[in-house]
Design an enzyme around this catalytic site. Structure first.
Site, PDB file in Angstrom:
ATOM      1  N   LYS A 168       0.838  -1.207   0.000  1.00 57.87           N
ATOM      2  CA  LYS A 168       0.000   0.000   0.000  1.00 57.87           C
ATOM      3  C   LYS A 168       0.869   1.252   0.000  1.00 57.87           C
ATOM      4  O   LYS A 168       0.543   2.253  -0.664  1.00 57.87           O
ATOM      5  CB  LYS A 168      -0.927   0.006   1.213  1.00 57.87           C
ATOM      6  CG  LYS A 168      -1.827   1.249   1.310  1.00 57.87           C
ATOM      7  CD  LYS A 168      -2.727   1.410   0.091  1.00 57.87           C
ATOM      8  CE  LYS A 168      -3.512   2.721   0.129  1.00 57.87           C
ATOM      9  NZ  LYS A 168      -4.544   2.761   1.173  1.00 57.87           N
ATOM     10  N   LYS A 236       0.045  11.756   5.506  1.00 60.92           N
ATOM     11  CA  LYS A 236       0.391  10.683   6.449  1.00 60.92           C
ATOM     12  C   LYS A 236       1.033   9.507   5.723  1.00 60.92           C
ATOM     13  O   LYS A 236       2.049   8.955   6.155  1.00 60.92           O
ATOM     14  CB  LYS A 236      -0.868  10.251   7.196  1.00 60.92           C
ATOM     15  CG  LYS A 236      -0.700   9.103   8.172  1.00 60.92           C
ATOM     16  CD  LYS A 236      -1.090   7.766   7.590  1.00 60.92           C
ATOM     17  CE  LYS A 236      -2.562   7.695   7.239  1.00 60.92           C
ATOM     18  NZ  LYS A 236      -2.950   6.338   6.746  1.00 60.92           N
TER      19      LYS A 236
END
Length: 291
Positions: A168, A236
């Site tokens: 990811k 993030k």
């Protein structure tokens, strides 16, 4: 059919939980903002008053939370409440090392935990067409697969605990880079007076075509940067990429530049906008007064 506790009913978690309820599962949802559980209830699910209330008696616990500390906090309640043998599926995007640690903690309590971060954005979640990259033990992944295939179109086991989060992170690196270059290309086309919709159409039919161009170019052309996937979250994620790359001794020079562009977009007050709002930062750098 399974009883599924679904914690985190935001932009992504809400449609995923509703799809699972629509598939006949007993879905008990919890969100810190109680009103966000209403669509799930309308779809046939139930609302819980706390994490523990949702988890108690569940066969499966699904998490879709913003960041690593959020998962750690919720997981503490899950491990204290869920029964041995419970399957925990973490759809959140968090640090790979943390995902591996969380899986080990769950195993110590007799539970099974896999990391299953998703890609595809809000559209993918709404259409049950997400790409899901899974890290964890083969048996746990096999048990989770029927549920994952309810919400995802591409469901792939990529390795042990934490591997899903590693993939990811790579996904987020590629997506951010593509969005930044798409923004530059559209600004370039604008400067030369090109017919923008026509230009985007022909680019989409060639090697430059991508899901990013398909989904994000219309937002840049219209100036509608409502999320979608927020800049705050991609900021993030780029931090996860940077930290994981540094830990592995991998050099990501383009990624470092894109991370700075994402950070600049957030610093300019656009953190709550869709990540296609990188276009606004590119426009600012070119001297446009973007408000």
């Amino acid at each position: 059919m399974s009883t599924i506790a679904f914690v985190g009913l935001g932009v992504m978690g809400d449609p995923m939980a509703r799809h699972l309820a629509g598939a006949g599962h007993d879905v008990v949802g919890f969100n810190r903002t109680p009103a966000k559980a209403e669509p799930l209830v309308e779809a046939g699910g139930r609302a819980a008053e706390s994490v523990a209330d949702a988890v108690r008696g569940a066969d499966v616990v699904a998490l879709m939370l913003p960041d690593t500390p959020d998962v750690e906090t919720v997981l503490a309640d899950v491990l204290d409440t869920a029964a041995p043998g419970t399957l925990i599926i973490d759809f959140s995007t968090i640090r790979p090392d943390a995902a591996a640690d969380f899986a080990a903690r769950a195993a110590e309590r007799g539970m099974r935990m896999i990391d299953a971060p998703v890609s595809g954005g809000q559209a993918g979640a709404e259409n049950a067409a997400l790409s899901i990259m899974i890290g964890g033990e083969e048996a746990a992944v096999a048990d989770a697969r029927p549920l994952l295939e309810v919400v995802g179109k591409t469901v792939v086991h990529v390795g042990p605990a934490g591997a899903g989060q590693t993939v990811k992170a790579a996904n987020q690196l590629i997506v951010a880079g593509n969005i930044a270059l798409l923004a530059e290309a559209i600004r370039f086309l604008e400067a030369h007076g090109a017919d923008l919709p026509a230009a985007v159409e022909v680019l989409g039919g060639g090697l430059a075509g991508s899901k990013v161009l398909e989904q994000k170019a219309p937002k840049m052309l219209s100036g509608d940067f409502g999320p979608g996937f927020r800049i705050d979250l991609h900021h993030k994620d780029m931090g996860i990429v940077s930290d994981a790359a540094r830990a592995a001794g991998v050099v990501t020079p383009v990624g470092a530049l894109v991370a700075q562009l994402v950070a600049a977009t957030r610093a300019a007050g656009d953190g709550g906008l869709d990540h296609s709002a990188l276009y606004r930062t590119i426009a600012r750098l070119g001297g446009e007064d973007v408000r």
